[in-house]
Motif scaffolding. Sequence first.
Motif, PDB file in Angstrom:
ATOM      1  N   CYS A  56      16.396  15.871  -4.577  1.00  0.00           N
ATOM      2  CA  CYS A  56      15.917  14.499  -4.368  1.00  0.00           C
ATOM      3  C   CYS A  56      14.499  14.550  -3.817  1.00  0.00           C
ATOM      4  N   TYR A  57      13.895  13.378  -3.767  1.00  0.00           N
ATOM      5  CA  TYR A  57      12.621  13.199  -3.066  1.00  0.00           C
ATOM      6  C   TYR A  57      12.861  12.233  -1.910  1.00  0.00           C
ATOM      7  N   LEU A  58      12.323  12.567  -0.771  1.00  0.00           N
ATOM      8  CA  LEU A  58      12.513  11.769   0.435  1.00  0.00           C
ATOM      9  C   LEU A  58      11.147  11.404   0.995  1.00  0.00           C
ATOM     10  N   LYS A  59      10.904  10.102   1.179  1.00  0.00           N
ATOM     11  CA  LYS A  59       9.667   9.627   1.781  1.00  0.00           C
ATOM     12  C   LYS A  59       9.935   9.205   3.218  1.00  0.00           C
ATOM     13  N   LEU A  60       8.991   9.527   4.099  1.00  0.00           N
ATOM     14  CA  LEU A  60       9.105   9.183   5.511  1.00  0.00           C
ATOM     15  C   LEU A  60       7.831   8.489   5.981  1.00  0.00           C
ATOM     16  N   THR A  61       7.989   7.504   6.831  1.00  0.00           N
ATOM     17  CA  THR A  61       6.820   6.884   7.451  1.00  0.00           C
ATOM     18  C   THR A  61       7.208   6.264   8.788  1.00  0.00           C
ATOM     19  N   GLU A  62       6.213   6.170   9.663  1.00  0.00           N
ATOM     20  CA  GLU A  62       6.356   5.410  10.904  1.00  0.00           C
ATOM     21  C   GLU A  62       5.390   4.233  10.927  1.00  0.00           C
ATOM     22  N   ASN A  63       4.665   4.059   9.817  1.00  0.00           N
ATOM     23  CA  ASN A  63       3.704   2.969   9.691  1.00  0.00           C
ATOM     24  C   ASN A  63       4.429   1.740   9.122  1.00  0.00           C
ATOM     25  N   GLU A  64       4.367   0.626   9.831  1.00  0.00           N
ATOM     26  CA  GLU A  64       5.128  -0.555   9.433  1.00  0.00           C
ATOM     27  C   GLU A  64       4.675  -1.108   8.084  1.00  0.00           C
ATOM     28  N   ASN A  83       5.947  -1.189   1.981  1.00  0.00           N
ATOM     29  CA  ASN A  83       5.783  -0.664   0.617  1.00  0.00           C
ATOM     30  C   ASN A  83       7.054   0.024   0.141  1.00  0.00           C
ATOM     31  N   PHE A  84       7.698   0.785   1.035  1.00  0.00           N
ATOM     32  CA  PHE A  84       8.978   1.409   0.681  1.00  0.00           C
ATOM     33  C   PHE A  84       9.980   0.336   0.256  1.00  0.00           C
ATOM     34  N   THR A  85      10.050  -0.720   1.044  1.00  0.00           N
ATOM     35  CA  THR A  85      10.999  -1.799   0.759  1.00  0.00           C
ATOM     36  C   THR A  85      10.702  -2.441  -0.591  1.00  0.00           C
ATOM     37  N   HIS A  86       9.414  -2.586  -0.891  1.00  0.00           N
ATOM     38  CA  HIS A  86       9.022  -3.147  -2.192  1.00  0.00           C
ATOM     39  C   HIS A  86       9.464  -2.226  -3.334  1.00  0.00           C
ATOM     40  N   GLU A  87       9.230  -0.926  -3.188  1.00  0.00           N
ATOM     41  CA  GLU A  87       9.620   0.014  -4.237  1.00  0.00           C
ATOM     42  C   GLU A  87      11.139   0.017  -4.425  1.00  0.00           C
ATOM     43  N   ILE A  88      11.860  -0.058  -3.336  1.00  0.00           N
ATOM     44  CA  ILE A  88      13.322  -0.098  -3.409  1.00  0.00           C
ATOM     45  C   ILE A  88      13.786  -1.349  -4.149  1.00  0.00           C
ATOM     46  N   ARG A  89      13.132  -2.469  -3.857  1.00  0.00           N
ATOM     47  CA  ARG A  89      13.461  -3.708  -4.570  1.00  0.00           C
ATOM     48  C   ARG A  89      13.233  -3.536  -6.072  1.00  0.00           C
ATOM     49  N   ALA A  90      12.122  -2.880  -6.444  1.00  0.00           N
ATOM     50  CA  ALA A  90      11.821  -2.665  -7.854  1.00  0.00           C
ATOM     51  C   ALA A  90      12.879  -1.786  -8.519  1.00  0.00           C
ATOM     52  N   LEU A  91      13.277  -0.707  -7.866  1.00  0.00           N
ATOM     53  CA  LEU A  91      14.281   0.187  -8.445  1.00  0.00           C
ATOM     54  C   LEU A  91      15.628  -0.513  -8.580  1.00  0.00           C
ATOM     55  N   ASN A  92      16.000  -1.298  -7.588  1.00  0.00           N
ATOM     56  CA  ASN A  92      17.264  -2.032  -7.671  1.00  0.00           C
ATOM     57  C   ASN A  92      17.226  -3.074  -8.783  1.00  0.00           C
ATOM     58  N   TYR A  93      16.079  -3.706  -8.958  1.00  0.00           N
ATOM     59  CA  TYR A  93      15.905  -4.690 -10.032  1.00  0.00           C
ATOM     60  C   TYR A  93      16.079  -4.028 -11.398  1.00  0.00           C
ATOM     61  N   LEU A  94      15.462  -2.862 -11.588  1.00  0.00           N
ATOM     62  CA  LEU A  94      15.584  -2.168 -12.870  1.00  0.00           C
ATOM     63  C   LEU A  94      17.007  -1.691 -13.108  1.00  0.00           C
ATOM     64  N   GLU A  95      17.683  -1.307 -12.040  1.00  0.00           N
ATOM     65  CA  GLU A  95      19.091  -0.910 -12.190  1.00  0.00           C
ATOM     66  C   GLU A  95      19.944  -2.105 -12.625  1.00  0.00           C
ATOM     67  N   GLU A  96      19.667  -3.273 -12.054  1.00  0.00           N
ATOM     68  CA  GLU A  96      20.374  -4.485 -12.458  1.00  0.00           C
ATOM     69  C   GLU A  96      20.128  -4.799 -13.935  1.00  0.00           C
ATOM     70  N   LYS A  97      18.931  -4.462 -14.418  1.00  0.00           N
ATOM     71  CA  LYS A  97      18.567  -4.728 -15.810  1.00  0.00           C
ATOM     72  C   LYS A  97      19.019  -3.613 -16.756  1.00  0.00           C
ATOM     73  N   LYS A  98      19.800  -2.680 -16.227  1.00  0.00           N
ATOM     74  CA  LYS A  98      20.377  -1.583 -17.030  1.00  0.00           C
ATOM     75  C   LYS A  98      19.331  -0.608 -17.542  1.00  0.00           C
ATOM     76  N   PHE A 127       7.417   3.913  -8.188  1.00  0.00           N
ATOM     77  CA  PHE A 127       7.269   2.489  -8.493  1.00  0.00           C
ATOM     78  C   PHE A 127       6.674   1.715  -7.317  1.00  0.00           C
ATOM     79  N   GLU A 128       5.883   2.378  -6.515  1.00  0.00           N
ATOM     80  CA  GLU A 128       5.324   1.768  -5.306  1.00  0.00           C
ATOM     81  C   GLU A 128       4.484   0.536  -5.599  1.00  0.00           C
ATOM     82  N   PHE A 163      13.424   6.931   3.038  1.00  0.00           N
ATOM     83  CA  PHE A 163      13.652   6.393   1.688  1.00  0.00           C
ATOM     84  C   PHE A 163      13.818   7.576   0.737  1.00  0.00           C
ATOM     85  N   ALA A 164      15.051   7.786   0.280  1.00  0.00           N
ATOM     86  CA  ALA A 164      15.352   8.907  -0.637  1.00  0.00           C
ATOM     87  C   ALA A 164      15.716   8.358  -2.001  1.00  0.00           C
TER      88      ALA A 164
END
Length: 376
Positions: A128-136, A141-156, A281-282, A175-176
Amino acid sequence: MNRQSEIVEQYFIKDKSAKEYIVFKHADKTWILPSDSIGQALSLYQPSTWKGKALKYAVRFGKGNKIGERIHLKKKRIRLKDEILERIEEITELDRNEFEVAVYMGDTSSWQNEKVTLQVYDRNEIFCYLKLTENERVSKNFTHEIRALNYLEEKKLTNVPHVLVNEKNNGIHYFAQSTESGFNESPKLDLSNKQLDFLWDINQKTAKKLNYEEAEFAYYVEYLKSHKDDFKDWEKEVLERGISWVEKRLKEEPYIYSFFHGDFTPWNVYYKNGELKAFDFEYAHFSMPEYMDVFHFITQASMLGRKAQAGGVIHEYRRCFHRLERYVGNPDFTYTCYLLFVMSFYMMRTEDALKVLNDKFKVWIEVLDYLTENHK
């Protein structure tokens, strides 16, 4: 102490009994790679130019000799902090003795790069790839990328990573994401049907008709319009030509907008059993003119991969033109949309962008001039 060193100390501990890591830098970016699995670790570094490939060879074979000295390789006895190793153990269901971790950091003169990317692997595969940050802000940005990946998963969409972990612990955002990438993938600079078919699939599953004002794209055009006086007179004329063409057409009636990867390049795709898979997908958007990713791929492959100036970018675009027409109704128009977006995007994220990124803007403006010459 520079910012990258500070970030290293956030996640690593100096330990004389720890395994040896090789540290090298290139273009203000830093890689920290386990010495005893340097070949696999270098999958985290994917150059396309001959200079980059030569550097990769030198890193692999330069430990403890004059080659290493010339490229300023450093050796450190360090280990990841226990809380991070424990989190990786939970994600992979492996003991820490069963995996290695290679680390990458971007140029931290930009706040967007105040993060580390970990490649978790063994001799045979990348887990896997794991991203780490302490910068808010980076966390958002992590949250945005996660939203994008979840959206694409919903779209099959199947050729994108799955979110494995998304959590905050002791001030660190973890974020892994999954991967099927093999070791030492070689970036392919030429636009092929694999890229076009992948983007066609995304377009088919995410396209929607919107009024211009409803699309994310309109925000970037408005921002560029409000900053066009920052450009030289002739550049401003080219921008106004492009903006006029785009707005006139997009405001006439609802237009088709779709999901936009945002950084679809040879470095953010790989191939598994002949299938193209995309990651990183950042910078994704959800309502941009369809197929803009094609033009980002062509432009970045030409400028970064081939070190081309505007003439070389235009040549590569014309070479692909007839294939593009099968997917894109008017390639010149969509390319114009892309160039307006990318200039606006970099002006938003880079302080004093026109000076700092002067070479990039020069190419973008010249290509835009070529595309809009007949639309005065």
